[in-house]
Write a protein that holds these residues in place. Structure first.
Motif, PDB file in Angstrom:
ATOM      1  N   SER A   1       2.109  -2.034   7.166  1.00  0.00           N
ATOM      2  CA  SER A   1       2.651  -1.358   5.977  1.00  0.00           C
ATOM      3  C   SER A   1       1.762  -1.520   4.754  1.00  0.00           C
ATOM      4  N   THR A   2       0.537  -2.029   4.937  1.00  0.00           N
ATOM      5  CA  THR A   2      -0.317  -2.322   3.780  1.00  0.00           C
ATOM      6  C   THR A   2      -1.275  -1.184   3.443  1.00  0.00           C
ATOM      7  N   LYS A   3      -1.210  -0.076   4.200  1.00  0.00           N
ATOM      8  CA  LYS A   3      -2.096   1.059   3.932  1.00  0.00           C
ATOM      9  C   LYS A   3      -1.304   2.359   3.892  1.00  0.00           C
ATOM     10  N   THR A   4      -1.756   3.281   3.030  1.00  0.00           N
ATOM     11  CA  THR A   4      -1.180   4.622   2.996  1.00  0.00           C
ATOM     12  C   THR A   4      -1.774   5.446   4.143  1.00  0.00           C
ATOM     13  N   ARG A   5      -1.207   6.610   4.358  1.00  0.00           N
ATOM     14  CA  ARG A   5      -1.747   7.514   5.378  1.00  0.00           C
ATOM     15  C   ARG A   5      -3.203   7.872   5.059  1.00  0.00           C
ATOM     16  N   LYS A   6      -3.477   8.127   3.769  1.00  0.00           N
ATOM     17  CA  LYS A   6      -4.834   8.503   3.384  1.00  0.00           C
ATOM     18  C   LYS A   6      -5.819   7.369   3.639  1.00  0.00           C
TER      19      LYS A   6
ATOM     20  N   VAL B   1      11.822  -4.099   2.715  1.00  0.00           N
ATOM     21  CA  VAL B   1      10.977  -5.255   3.003  1.00  0.00           C
ATOM     22  C   VAL B   1       9.834  -4.857   3.923  1.00  0.00           C
ATOM     23  N   GLY B   2       8.609  -5.047   3.428  1.00  0.00           N
ATOM     24  CA  GLY B   2       7.411  -4.862   4.237  1.00  0.00           C
ATOM     25  C   GLY B   2       6.542  -6.102   4.099  1.00  0.00           C
ATOM     26  N   PHE B   3       5.259  -5.963   4.420  1.00  0.00           N
ATOM     27  CA  PHE B   3       4.361  -7.113   4.268  1.00  0.00           C
ATOM     28  C   PHE B   3       4.059  -7.307   2.788  1.00  0.00           C
ATOM     29  N   ASP B   4       4.234  -8.538   2.302  1.00  0.00           N
ATOM     30  CA  ASP B   4       4.040  -8.833   0.882  1.00  0.00           C
ATOM     31  C   ASP B   4       3.336 -10.176   0.745  1.00  0.00           C
ATOM     32  N   GLU B   5       2.072 -10.122   0.338  1.00  0.00           N
ATOM     33  CA  GLU B   5       1.302 -11.365   0.189  1.00  0.00           C
ATOM     34  C   GLU B   5       1.799 -12.199  -0.989  1.00  0.00           C
TER      35      GLU B   5
END
Length: 306
Positions: A63-68, A155-159
């Motif tokens: 979940s840390t990147k957009t489609r683009k 909730v996704g990946f959150d550093e």
């Protein structure tokens, strides 16, 4: 095709299998690349599949990147890929909130800038990205200021995940009408050399535990990720192949959705893992047994070049 499960895919069987599908869904890390390096032969496989008239899609729990961002990475590695062929959990979360939940309000986001961008692209405002330092004492934490427009916790990946973020999520979720949505339940992210770091599933489990609620997840193995692709491209599930390196996410997604499944051994899971599931007799574990396996997707090349 009437073949037993967990069949080694080689020889004429490769062409037979490819002829039986119109669309191929690929996991990314461990399947077509490792880190920033393409798996040898993977770009040729993808590009030839498309040249031969197959639809190709990229489905990832990251979940840390957009489609683009994913489309740009694919292009740099030599893959012929368009942005609308990429389905990550940042994008799928936005689709779920917009079209399934029909969310009217903001999101409290435990996640990345990429998730913020995908939410805002469909008109959903968020709060929460970035550090949330702690101050005060427990009674202050229980009365932390909340945005009254927030109607969902995502909730996704959150550093930057922290005790205060966990606490703030709990305070929002004390409202039973506030939705709880998670990107995925992967608990460990495998790295090169046998190392690993905690995955999104650890963060999501903490929020679920604190809130005493269970999240709706959108990533693999939940069928929603396939539904996202199928609804936009009109896929026939009986003529789709799911290719992945993890039995508990990629292969189980395929099983859950009635797709053919192919395990590649360039990532996490092994044939021994699949055979253990097959021998268990447990219905849930049987869903993690692939139809086929290969050492690498590069083994598909001769059939595609022929």
């Amino acid at each position: 095709m009437a073949v037993s499960k967990c069949t080694r895919l080689n020889g004429p069987l490769i062409k037979q299998m490819l002829d039986s599908v119109d669309s191929v869904l690929f996991d990314c890390d461990g399947v077509i690349w490792r880190g920033d390096q393409a798996i040898p032969g993977a770009p040729d496989v993808i590009n030839l599949l498309k040249k031969n008239g197959k639809k190709v899609f990229f489905v990832t729990n990251n979940s840390t990147k957009t489609r683009k961002m994913y489309a740009d990475k694919l292009a740099l590695m030599g893959f012929n890929a368009a942005e609308d062929e990429v389905f990550g959990t940042a994008y799928c979360s936005a689709m779920y909130l917009k079209h399934v939940s029909r969310l009217q309000g903001k999101v409290y986001l435990i996640g990345s800038n990429a998730m913020r961008q995908e939410l805002e692209k469909v008109g959903i405002q968020q709060t929460g990205v970035g550090p949330d330092p702690i101050s005060g004492v427990q009674i202050d934490w229980a009365n932390v200021p909340l945005d009254p427009e927030v109607k969902a916790v995502v909730v996704g990946f959150d550093e930057h995940f922290s005790y205060m973020k966990l606490n703030r999520a709990l305070q929002y979720l004390n409202n039973p009408d506030c939705l709880l949505v998670g990107t995925n339940t992967d608990t460990r992210l495998p790295l090169e050399g046998g190392k690993a770091v905690p995955g999104t599933g650890c963060i999501l489990k903490a929020v679920e535990t604190a809130a005493q609620r269970q999240a709706q997840t959108v990533g693999k193995p939940n069928h929603f990720m396939y539904d996202c692709v199928a609804s936009q491209f009109g896929l026939d599930r009986t003529r789709c192949l799911m290719v992945g390196d993890r039995l508990d996410t990629d292969i189980l997604l395929g099983s859950n959705c009635g797709l053919k499944t192919l395990l590649t051994l360039t990532g996490v899971s092994t044939v021994a893992d699949a055979e253990a599931h097959q021998e268990s007799g447990c219905p849930k574990r049987l869903g993690m047994v692939p139809d086929y396996y290969v050492e690498s997707i590069a083994e598909l090349l001769p059939a595609l070049q022929g």
